[in-house]
Motif scaffolding. Structure first.
Motif, PDB file in Angstrom:
ATOM      1  N   UNK A 172       5.743  20.638  -1.474  1.00 55.74           N
ATOM      2  CA  UNK A 172       6.563  21.837  -1.410  1.00 55.74           C
ATOM      3  C   UNK A 172       8.017  21.497  -1.698  1.00 55.74           C
ATOM      4  N   UNK A 173       8.853  22.517  -1.853  1.00 57.42           N
ATOM      5  CA  UNK A 173      10.263  22.292  -2.230  1.00 57.42           C
ATOM      6  C   UNK A 173      10.994  21.409  -1.238  1.00 57.42           C
ATOM      7  N   UNK A 174      10.689  21.549   0.039  1.00 56.11           N
ATOM      8  CA  UNK A 174      11.421  20.782   1.068  1.00 56.11           C
ATOM      9  C   UNK A 174      10.647  19.567   1.526  1.00 56.11           C
ATOM     10  N   UNK A 175       9.613  19.210   0.799  1.00 56.89           N
ATOM     11  CA  UNK A 175       8.802  18.055   1.190  1.00 56.89           C
ATOM     12  C   UNK A 175       9.109  16.860   0.290  1.00 56.89           C
ATOM     13  N   UNK A 176       8.860  15.649   0.811  1.00 58.12           N
ATOM     14  CA  UNK A 176       9.127  14.425   0.050  1.00 58.12           C
ATOM     15  C   UNK A 176       7.945  13.480   0.187  1.00 58.12           C
ATOM     16  N   UNK A 177       7.805  12.603  -0.750  1.00 61.92           N
ATOM     17  CA  UNK A 177       6.893  11.473  -0.550  1.00 61.92           C
ATOM     18  C   UNK A 177       7.733  10.208  -0.458  1.00 61.92           C
ATOM     19  N   UNK A 178       7.405   9.402   0.535  1.00 60.69           N
ATOM     20  CA  UNK A 178       8.116   8.159   0.782  1.00 60.69           C
ATOM     21  C   UNK A 178       7.163   7.020   0.448  1.00 60.69           C
ATOM     22  N   UNK A 179       7.505   6.217  -0.548  1.00 59.73           N
ATOM     23  CA  UNK A 179       6.627   5.127  -0.989  1.00 59.73           C
ATOM     24  C   UNK A 179       7.057   3.821  -0.326  1.00 59.73           C
ATOM     25  N   UNK A 180       6.128   3.221   0.402  1.00 63.19           N
ATOM     26  CA  UNK A 180       6.400   2.002   1.163  1.00 63.19           C
ATOM     27  C   UNK A 180       5.830   0.798   0.442  1.00 63.19           C
ATOM     28  N   UNK A 181       6.612  -0.232   0.281  1.00 68.46           N
ATOM     29  CA  UNK A 181       6.145  -1.452  -0.383  1.00 68.46           C
ATOM     30  C   UNK A 181       5.849  -2.536   0.662  1.00 68.46           C
ATOM     31  N   UNK A 182       5.077  -3.546   0.241  1.00 63.62           N
ATOM     32  CA  UNK A 182       4.756  -4.665   1.131  1.00 63.62           C
ATOM     33  C   UNK A 182       4.347  -5.857   0.290  1.00 63.62           C
ATOM     34  N   UNK A 183       4.916  -7.026   0.563  1.00 64.14           N
ATOM     35  CA  UNK A 183       4.736  -8.207  -0.293  1.00 64.14           C
ATOM     36  C   UNK A 183       3.273  -8.625  -0.410  1.00 64.14           C
ATOM     37  N   UNK A 184       2.575  -8.634   0.697  1.00 67.69           N
ATOM     38  CA  UNK A 184       1.154  -9.049   0.691  1.00 67.69           C
ATOM     39  C   UNK A 184       0.504  -8.599   1.995  1.00 67.69           C
ATOM     40  N   UNK A 185      -0.859  -8.835   2.097  1.00 67.40           N
ATOM     41  CA  UNK A 185      -1.707  -8.464   3.237  1.00 67.40           C
ATOM     42  C   UNK A 185      -1.965  -6.962   3.280  1.00 67.40           C
ATOM     43  N   UNK A 186      -3.223  -6.611   3.169  1.00 70.30           N
ATOM     44  CA  UNK A 186      -4.412  -7.468   3.187  1.00 70.30           C
ATOM     45  C   UNK A 186      -4.744  -8.162   1.873  1.00 70.30           C
ATOM     46  N   UNK A 187      -4.080  -7.824   0.788  1.00 73.15           N
ATOM     47  CA  UNK A 187      -4.343  -8.531  -0.469  1.00 73.15           C
ATOM     48  C   UNK A 187      -3.478  -9.784  -0.538  1.00 73.15           C
ATOM     49  N   UNK A 188      -3.999 -10.803  -1.167  1.00 74.02           N
ATOM     50  CA  UNK A 188      -3.334 -12.112  -1.107  1.00 74.02           C
ATOM     51  C   UNK A 188      -2.996 -12.705  -2.472  1.00 74.02           C
ATOM     52  N   UNK A 189      -3.273 -11.990  -3.602  1.00 78.11           N
ATOM     53  CA  UNK A 189      -2.822 -12.472  -4.919  1.00 78.11           C
ATOM     54  C   UNK A 189      -1.816 -11.470  -5.479  1.00 78.11           C
ATOM     55  N   UNK A 190      -2.249 -10.259  -5.807  1.00 82.11           N
ATOM     56  CA  UNK A 190      -1.298  -9.202  -6.169  1.00 82.11           C
ATOM     57  C   UNK A 190      -1.395  -8.074  -5.154  1.00 82.11           C
ATOM     58  N   UNK A 191      -0.266  -7.445  -4.878  1.00 81.29           N
ATOM     59  CA  UNK A 191      -0.226  -6.170  -4.148  1.00 81.29           C
ATOM     60  C   UNK A 191       0.385  -5.172  -5.118  1.00 81.29           C
ATOM     61  N   UNK A 192      -0.214  -3.990  -5.246  1.00 74.88           N
ATOM     62  CA  UNK A 192       0.203  -3.090  -6.317  1.00 74.88           C
ATOM     63  C   UNK A 192       1.588  -2.493  -6.099  1.00 74.88           C
TER      64      UNK A 192
END
Ligand code: LRH
Ligand code: MN
Length: 389
Positions: A172-192
């Motif tokens: 909606x107009x007043x809504x946002x998406x907040x994208x959180x990053x993380x270096x690793x875990x549970x994946x241990x080669x690439x994290x998207x």
């Protein structure tokens, strides 16, 4: 009272730290989850416990939910329950990391059917935001790979971008998406979504309603997080924080407990730009697990740690700092910051609490309330909340 102290108290009076509902449930590591007595059995009891933190700190007026951990039949009723307790429902967190279908990923999975399943969950979370009146959808993806060659790195980014665009269009107009990053875990080669740069690139393409979240436990050791704060602020892409602290990896310990100086340096960058208060639009949230310590006191202590770091940052003598920086007075400039950091701000915060009609020591006031013993007595039977991992 100096002008700076008056200014600091005015800003601190409006500070609002959002609490994670999951911090009140049982949590642990892959080795053990030590169940505690009196733990909530449903989102209603989680919100009741969060309201205790706000009652004694005056600075924790909203609770973030995690879906499906906080799934209920009637989200409007849950929001009314929160309001009755003097708090409100804040950020809605999606969960595409616990379903068996997501072993090779969710929104980045090679199989379009799995991506559809994950996307539908994210869209359901926006429906929930409509019901709770929440502004923010926080997206953290466990997606990644464990071995070179397992999947095509760039193709996974294309899949992620496609899903994010669909969710973005649903906001909606007043809504946002907040994208959180993380270096690793549970994946241990690439994290998207491994770092701020990747999150920023996706948010830039999406548009103004997409912002980056900094979880202070999601970086490589030695990362200068306040530098990332300064850069994202400058780009107008800093949407929020998941505050916690760590000695090694994503330890999710109490914010400021492992490295209070780092928290101060982060709050310094924010107070320099005058964006500490809720009017800034930055979502200040805790994201922690109290594996061995009592949970409500753990949250109270955490809010107090943020208040103390913020108070120190607000007391920085800006004029003296800028003068020393302009003069190339390296030691002088550093000394200005260290003077603020070495200031005991507890009396100032006790004074502020008294002015707000709160007890000077929230930890002692909560301990004296008898609430901890009451919930142990009341919450017999039923299934204690947890991650269900
Ligand atoms: C991932 C994370 C994310 C939440 C989860 C509870 O490590 O930080 O913010 O969904 O913890
Ligand atoms: Mn987090």
């Amino acid at each position: 009272m100096s002008d700076r102290t008056a200014y600091a108290k005015q800003v601190l009076a409006s500070q609002s730290i959002e609490l994670p509902s999951w911090a009140f449930g049982n949590s642990g590591t892959r080795f053990k989850v030590f169940a505690q007595q009196g733990v909530p059995r449903d989102p209603y009891e989680k919100i009741a416990d969060a309201a205790q933190v706000h009652r004694y700190t005056g600075a924790a007026g909203s609770v973030a939910l995690h879906i499906p951990w906080d799934k209920v039949d009637d989200y409007a009723r849950l929001a009314a329950h929160a309001a009755d307790l003097g708090v409100r429902i804040g950020t809605i967190n999606s969960n595409t990391f616990q379903d068996d279908a997501y072993m090779l990923g969710s929104v980045c999975h090679p199989d379009a059917g799995i991506r559809r399943k994950a996307t539908d969950h994210l869209l359901e979370c926006v429906d929930i935001m409509d019901a709770t009146g929440s502004r923010d959808l926080k997206l953290w993806f466990a997606d990644g790979t464990n071995y070179p060659g397992q999947d095509a790195i760039a193709d996974r980014q294309d899949r992620l971008a496609e899903v994010l665009a669909e969710v973005y269009d649903r906001l909606g107009d007043d809504q946002r998406l907040l994208l959180e990053y993380k270096l690793f875990e549970p994946a241990f080669y690439t994290t998207d979504v491994p770092d701020w740069g990747t999150a920023y690139a996706h948010c830039l393409k999406l548009g103004p309603k997409a912002q980056v979240v900094i979880d202070t436990g999601h970086h490589a050791p030695g990362t200068n997080i306040e530098f990332i704060v300064a850069i994202l602020l400058r780009e107008g892409k800093l949407g929020g924080f998941d505050f916690n602290s760590r000695f090694y990896a994503d330890d999710d310990l109490m914010v400021g407990s492992a490295d209070p100086f780092q928290l101060f340096r982060i709050m310094h960058e924010l107070s320099l730009r005058g964006v500490v208060g809720p009017e800034s639009g930055i979502a200040y949230m805790l994201d922690q697990c109290h594996n061995i310590e009592p949970k409500i006191p753990g949250q109270i202590r955490s809010v107090m740690n943020v208040q103390e770091a913020t108070a120190k940052a607000l007391l920085v003598d800006r004029e003296a700092l800028e003068a020393a920086q302009a003069a190339g007075d390296v030691l002088g400039a550093n000394a200005v910051l260290m003077d603020a950091y070495n200031t005991d701000v507890r009396p100032l915060l006790e004074e502020l609490r008294a002015e707000q009609g709160l007890a000077a020591d929230p930890m002692a006031a909560y301990a004296a309330s008898g609430y901890a013993a009451q919930i142990v007595a009341d919450r017999q039977g039923g299934q204690a909340a947890g991650w269900g991992a």
